[in-house]
Design a protein around this motif. Structure first.
Motif, PDB file in Angstrom:
ATOM      1  N   VAL A  99       9.290  17.129 -24.469  1.00 13.12           N
ATOM      2  CA  VAL A  99       7.934  16.576 -24.487  1.00 13.12           C
ATOM      3  C   VAL A  99       7.949  15.219 -23.789  1.00 13.12           C
ATOM      4  O   VAL A  99       8.712  14.316 -24.178  1.00 13.12           O
ATOM      5  CB  VAL A  99       7.411  16.415 -25.925  1.00 13.12           C
ATOM      6  N   VAL A 100       7.144  15.078 -22.745  1.00 16.99           N
ATOM      7  CA  VAL A 100       7.039  13.811 -22.025  1.00 16.99           C
ATOM      8  C   VAL A 100       5.581  13.541 -21.711  1.00 16.99           C
ATOM      9  O   VAL A 100       4.790  14.467 -21.485  1.00 16.99           O
ATOM     10  CB  VAL A 100       7.863  13.813 -20.712  1.00 16.99           C
ATOM     11  N   ASN A 101       5.203  12.267 -21.704  1.00 16.10           N
ATOM     12  CA  ASN A 101       3.877  11.861 -21.253  1.00 16.10           C
ATOM     13  C   ASN A 101       3.996  11.401 -19.801  1.00 16.10           C
ATOM     14  O   ASN A 101       4.823  10.535 -19.485  1.00 16.10           O
ATOM     15  CB  ASN A 101       3.326  10.745 -22.130  1.00 16.10           C
ATOM     16  N   VAL A 102       3.178  11.974 -18.925  1.00 11.20           N
ATOM     17  CA  VAL A 102       3.302  11.740 -17.493  1.00 11.20           C
ATOM     18  C   VAL A 102       1.975  11.258 -16.926  1.00 11.20           C
ATOM     19  O   VAL A 102       0.919  11.841 -17.210  1.00 11.20           O
ATOM     20  CB  VAL A 102       3.732  13.037 -16.763  1.00 11.20           C
ATOM     21  N   ASP A 106      -3.161  21.346  -8.409  1.00 11.12           N
ATOM     22  CA  ASP A 106      -4.556  21.088  -8.788  1.00 11.12           C
ATOM     23  C   ASP A 106      -4.684  20.524 -10.189  1.00 11.12           C
ATOM     24  O   ASP A 106      -5.404  21.055 -11.045  1.00 11.12           O
ATOM     25  CB  ASP A 106      -5.382  22.370  -8.676  1.00 11.12           C
ATOM     26  N   VAL A 107      -3.980  19.436 -10.424  1.00 12.81           N
ATOM     27  CA  VAL A 107      -4.015  18.774 -11.729  1.00 12.81           C
ATOM     28  C   VAL A 107      -4.937  17.568 -11.650  1.00 12.81           C
ATOM     29  O   VAL A 107      -4.864  16.792 -10.689  1.00 12.81           O
ATOM     30  CB  VAL A 107      -2.601  18.332 -12.153  1.00 12.81           C
ATOM     31  N   PRO A 108      -5.817  17.355 -12.626  1.00 13.45           N
ATOM     32  CA  PRO A 108      -6.640  16.134 -12.624  1.00 13.45           C
ATOM     33  C   PRO A 108      -5.774  14.888 -12.691  1.00 13.45           C
ATOM     34  O   PRO A 108      -4.669  14.896 -13.234  1.00 13.45           O
ATOM     35  CB  PRO A 108      -7.486  16.280 -13.894  1.00 13.45           C
ATOM     36  N   LYS A 109      -6.270  13.823 -12.128  1.00 11.52           N
ATOM     37  CA  LYS A 109      -5.567  12.547 -12.179  1.00 11.52           C
ATOM     38  C   LYS A 109      -5.674  11.977 -13.592  1.00 11.52           C
ATOM     39  O   LYS A 109      -6.747  11.965 -14.199  1.00 11.52           O
ATOM     40  CB  LYS A 109      -6.183  11.574 -11.181  1.00 11.52           C
ATOM     41  N   GLY A 110      -4.533  11.540 -14.140  1.00 12.89           N
ATOM     42  CA  GLY A 110      -4.568  10.974 -15.479  1.00 12.89           C
ATOM     43  C   GLY A 110      -3.224  11.072 -16.168  1.00 12.89           C
ATOM     44  O   GLY A 110      -2.224  11.483 -15.578  1.00 12.89           O
ATOM     45  N   ARG A 111      -3.221  10.714 -17.439  1.00 17.21           N
ATOM     46  CA  ARG A 111      -2.003  10.740 -18.242  1.00 17.21           C
ATOM     47  C   ARG A 111      -2.055  11.949 -19.173  1.00 17.21           C
ATOM     48  O   ARG A 111      -3.014  12.129 -19.942  1.00 17.21           O
ATOM     49  CB  ARG A 111      -1.874   9.456 -19.061  1.00 17.21           C
ATOM     50  N   PHE A 112      -1.008  12.800 -19.105  1.00 18.24           N
ATOM     51  CA  PHE A 112      -0.999  14.041 -19.866  1.00 18.24           C
ATOM     52  C   PHE A 112       0.342  14.239 -20.559  1.00 18.24           C
ATOM     53  O   PHE A 112       1.386  13.812 -20.051  1.00 18.24           O
ATOM     54  CB  PHE A 112      -1.266  15.244 -18.957  1.00 18.24           C
ATOM     55  N   LEU A 113       0.278  14.930 -21.689  1.00 19.74           N
ATOM     56  CA  LEU A 113       1.495  15.349 -22.373  1.00 19.74           C
ATOM     57  C   LEU A 113       1.960  16.662 -21.746  1.00 19.74           C
ATOM     58  O   LEU A 113       1.185  17.616 -21.636  1.00 19.74           O
ATOM     59  CB  LEU A 113       1.225  15.528 -23.862  1.00 19.74           C
ATOM     60  N   VAL A 114       3.231  16.691 -21.333  1.00 21.55           N
ATOM     61  CA  VAL A 114       3.831  17.872 -20.718  1.00 21.55           C
ATOM     62  C   VAL A 114       4.869  18.433 -21.683  1.00 21.55           C
ATOM     63  O   VAL A 114       5.723  17.696 -22.197  1.00 21.55           O
ATOM     64  CB  VAL A 114       4.478  17.535 -19.360  1.00 21.55           C
ATOM     65  N   GLU A 115       4.792  19.740 -21.901  1.00 19.02           N
ATOM     66  CA  GLU A 115       5.680  20.410 -22.849  1.00 19.02           C
ATOM     67  C   GLU A 115       6.542  21.426 -22.103  1.00 19.02           C
ATOM     68  O   GLU A 115       6.045  22.170 -21.256  1.00 19.02           O
ATOM     69  CB  GLU A 115       4.857  21.122 -23.927  1.00 19.02           C
TER      70      GLU A 115
END
Length: 820
Positions: A85-88, A66-75
């Motif tokens: 740290v990656v941007n996905v 249940d994650v919103p659609k978009g670009r997020f920083l994942v830690e």
């Protein structure tokens, strides 16, 4: 009814959830491995902007639904590994495998405070530090502000072991804004004699901005921000908990906390109950210091929902503290502490030994209660986002100062604060990220139910619209914005007369004011101003980066500085305000250079802060040079304003000699110089050329060994010795006997701890042992208010005031619970 609007906002999330499409579920999944390709168990994977996360399983796999659609920083975080740290870009089912590298140094930390979105620490232009959970567990502290007082550039003004207020680069009180989970903490922070009303056991990590943050947070963030971030809830599908207990020998501090949390299909809940109490602390000069024992009880609960449309969270907390009030009074011959036993106070009794060594709170004490309701909401609207955060806080502070009427409060302050924070994140345009918003508060403070009237009742309203832009140019990140703040302030007129039944003063109105004492006039004023900041970070390589930032801060005078007129027993002074004050404005320049490699970490930073209309407290003297006395026994202080300059910096060096990567040799120094430049061409003499309450040059050296695994039953073992050095502070505000110089001192500390596991490597509990001020050094901190609690300045022993805590050993045990 007045708080229903919070629940309405909270219910919006469930409305969005009910209207969502259950079929098109965006999710993020993958595997966490080390450099050799082995699965990593127990890594914490989080998306900070969504406040959700999970833990990798026995195969290193993870799933976040249940994650919103978009670009997020994942830690991705795990002890003994470099933070991943990656941007996905998340859409439908997104797979992101992540490799962690073993590292003795903490790298790639992610911060959220003062940012438009979660950002790698090294890419944030603002001067900010992150204190992780590992640091909090490996360092002894008596309260949550004490826990960060060893960080370079951060100190604390203290009144005994349980009362600490944060100081950032020489500035504190209302100039430092404290946040809890991102929302401002309001609780009479203008006062000296009580700390931050937060359960220290609930805090998981802390972020500190070391400079003006008015752009995002408005007034009260002129010096910086301390963001206390609570422990996250359980991962989806889990029920977890923990139990913590600790004991310290110096003052018999006994504390404990229990937490339980669960999460099912994105709906989470969390509850925590904590308690700590202590006797009077001891030192080699004063023995047991009367009036420093305390008893604190805390409770908190939260629940929330995370779905593909965003999230909605509700947090509630209760803080209840019974705190004794020290005044430093002593028998002139024996130097033993005495206590007030009658209202007339003509004769004081020496405190008996059994009262010095007890958990029982004395008749003269303060009772502080703080209640919080906070609703945090984030809604994703296509490529844009809307955050709506609203809160209500109630702070009740009663100071019981009548020895023969212990249930009658002298000061009785009831503060109600309604906070709001609305931000709209526009769709990214050609790499530019734009955030617009408005935040502020409405606040009322009622003082009429007491018998002492230090300040009048008042109400104020803050509003601050702002805009923030950020952009990444590859190696270069820039950030800047502007804001306009307005604070409308009104305090009430106040009269009092003696109550014929009790003999104490009481608030009166109307015809009863005739012949009464007129404490305060009605006063109204609007404080306003523009602020902004502009900064940049340049990444030269994976190891080397540089930052520069220029920011203008704004701070409106607080109620005590404007309107004080009365005795304040908690500070042992008579305080006067000044209605002619104007708002403070600061202009601070920051530069920072950071180098991080496998075996060496170096950070050097410098700042210059120029403040107009700087407000500070000054003792008043008679024409003969003696203390000005309005009420017997209480020297008079009055707030003054002028032009100030503060400059200095910090240096940190962390060495890991090859091949001993398990060994840390960490060193840091901090320095602040603070000059009083007067105003209007005023000539400043030598005794007044420095500002009061400025920390001296100080440093810390720590030699620490960290072992990932030792034998069958020990993991994450650490052993350390630490040296704290504080130079003499001769740059004191000597004018009018406001301050005195403070001698330097050196303290030695030590600690060791480990996770105890079963044969399968599962953590059963953690145990840590601490030793502070091991050699029982007698010292006074320059920022300790107790240094000036002295009625006999000609002590034949050569000691005046009260000294800080002596030798203190402690043990802490934490037991994790996995119920499902």
């Amino acid at each position: 009814m007045r708080h229903i609007y919070i629940l309405i906002i909270f219910s919006f999330g469930f409305i969005f959830s009910a209207s969502g499409d259950p079929i098109n579920n965006n999710l993020l999944k993958g595997t966490i491995k080390d450099e050799k390709g082995n699965a990593i168990i127990g890594a914490v994977i989080s998306i900070p902007d969504l406040k959700i996360g999970t833990v990798s399983d026995t195969n290193g796999n993870y799933v976040i639904n249940d994650v919103p659609k978009g670009r997020f920083l994942v830690e991705v975080r795990l002890l003994s590994y470099n933070t991943g740290v990656v941007n996905v870009n998340i859409s439908n089912e997104t797979i992101q495998n992540i490799t962690l590298k073993e590292s003795a140094l903490e790298m790639n930390e992610v911060v959220v405070t003062g940012q438009s979105k979660a950002t790698e620490l090294k890419r944030s232009p603002i001067p900010i530090v992150a204190i992780n959970n590992e640091y909090l567990h490996q360092n002894s502290s008596s309260n949550i502000i004490d826990a960060i007082a060893k960080i370079p550039g951060i100190t604390a003004v203290t009144t005994g072991p349980n009362i600490s207020k944060p100081y950032i680069r020489g500035l504190g009180y209302n100039r430092v804004l404290t946040l809890y989970n991102g929302m401002r903490q309001e609780g009479q922070q203008w006062g000296d004699e009580h700390g931050i009303e937060v359960d220290q056991y609930s805090v998981d990590r802390i972020e500190v901005i070391k400079g003006p943050s008015s752009l995002i947070y408005g007034s009260d963030a002129l010096a910086g921000v301390v963001n206390l971030i609570p422990a996250p809830p359980a991962p989806d599908g889990k029920i977890i908990g923990d139990i913590t207990a600790e004991y310290k020998t110096n003052n018999g501090l006994a504390g404990g906390s229990a937490m339980l949390s669960g999460n099912k299909n994105g709906f989470y809940w969390l509850a925590r109950l904590s308690n700590k109490e202590a006797k009077n602390y001891q030192n080699p000069i004063d023995g047991s210091v009367y009036g420093t024992n305390f008893k604190e009880t805390d409770a908190s609960a939260s629940l929330g929902l995370n779905k593909k449309w965003g999230y909605t969270h509700l947090d509630l907390s209760l803080f209840d503290d019974l705190q004794a009030i020290p005044d430093g009074s002593r028998d002139s011959a024996s130097r033993k502490f005495t206590k007030q036993i009658t209202e007339a106070d003509t004769l004081r009794q020496v405190v008996p030994e059994n009262e010095l060594n007890t958990y029982t709170i004395p008749v003269l004490h303060q009772h502080i209660q703080h209640y919080r309701i906070l609703s945090s909401n984030s809604f994703y609207l296509g490529e844009s986002k809307l955050n709506i955060n609203v809160g209500y806080e109630r702070s009740v502070r009663r100071e019981f100062s009548h020895p023969e009427a212990g249930d009658v409060a002298g000061l009785f302050l009831q503060l109600n604060t309604y906070t709001y924070d609305v931000k709209y994140y526009l769709p990214e345009y050609k790499g530019w990220n734009t955030t617009i918003g408005i935040n502020g508060m409405y606040q009322t403070n009622n003082v009429i139910n007491g018998t002492d009237f230090l300040i009048p009742s008042y109400h104020q309203f803050d509003a601050g619209p702002f805009a923030l832009l950020t952009k990444n140019f590859g190696r270069l990140d820039i950030s800047g914005g502007v804001r306009y703040d307005s604070r409308t302030f009104n305090n009430d007129e106040l009269y009092s007369k003696p109550d014929p039944n009790t003999g104490f003063d009481k608030y009166v109105t109307g015809a009863d004011t005739v012949g009464g004492d007129h404490h305060f006039n009605q006063y109204s004023h609007t404080f306003s101003g523009f602020t902004g900041s502009l900064g940049a970070t340049y990444i030269f390589s994976n190891s080397l980066s540089a930052k520069v930032n220029v920011a203008r801060g704004f701070w409106a005078p607080n109620i005590a500085e404007i309107s004080s007129n009365g005795v304040h027993p908690g500070t042992a002074s008579y305080q006067l305000g000044n209605t002619d004050f104007k708002p403070e404005f600061s202009l601070q320049e920051d530069v920072e250079l950071d180098y991080i490699s496998k075996h060496l970490s170096v950070s050097i930073s410098a700042f210059n802060n120029d403040i107009t209309n700087y407000i500070f407290n000054q003792k008043l003297l008679t024409s003969q040079g003696a203390d000005s006395i309005i009420t017997p026994g209480y020297p008079t202080f009055q707030f003054q304003a002028g032009h100030a300059q503060l400059y200095g910096g910090e240096l940190s060096i962390d060495i890991h000699p090859h091949p001993l990567d398990w060994l840390h040799f960490e060193n840091s120094i901090s320095v602040v110089y603070a000059l009083n430049k007067g105003t209007g061409g005023q000539v400043i003499n030598d005794s007044a050329k420095y500002l009061p309450f400025i920390p001296p040059f100080h440093g810390i050296s720590e030699l620490r060994a960290n072992f990932k695994r030792n034998g069958k039953y020990l993991q994450n073992t650490f052993v350390k010795i630490q040296l704290q050095y504080y130079a003499a502070q001769d740059r004191a505000y000597l004018a009018y006997n406001t301050e005195t110089p403070t001698p330097g001192y050196t303290l030695f500390n030590a600690a060791l701890g480990a996770d105890i596991t079963n044969r399968k490597g599962m953590k059963l509990f953690n145990v840590s042992v601490f030793g502070d001020n091991i050699f029982d050094v007698a010292y006074q901190s320059h920022l300790s208010r107790l240094k000036y609690f002295e009625q006999y300045t000609n002590d034949p022993r050569g000691h005046t005031g009260i000294y800080n805590m002596g030798r203190n050993f402690g043990i802490k045990i934490s037991v994790p619970l996995l119920l499902r």
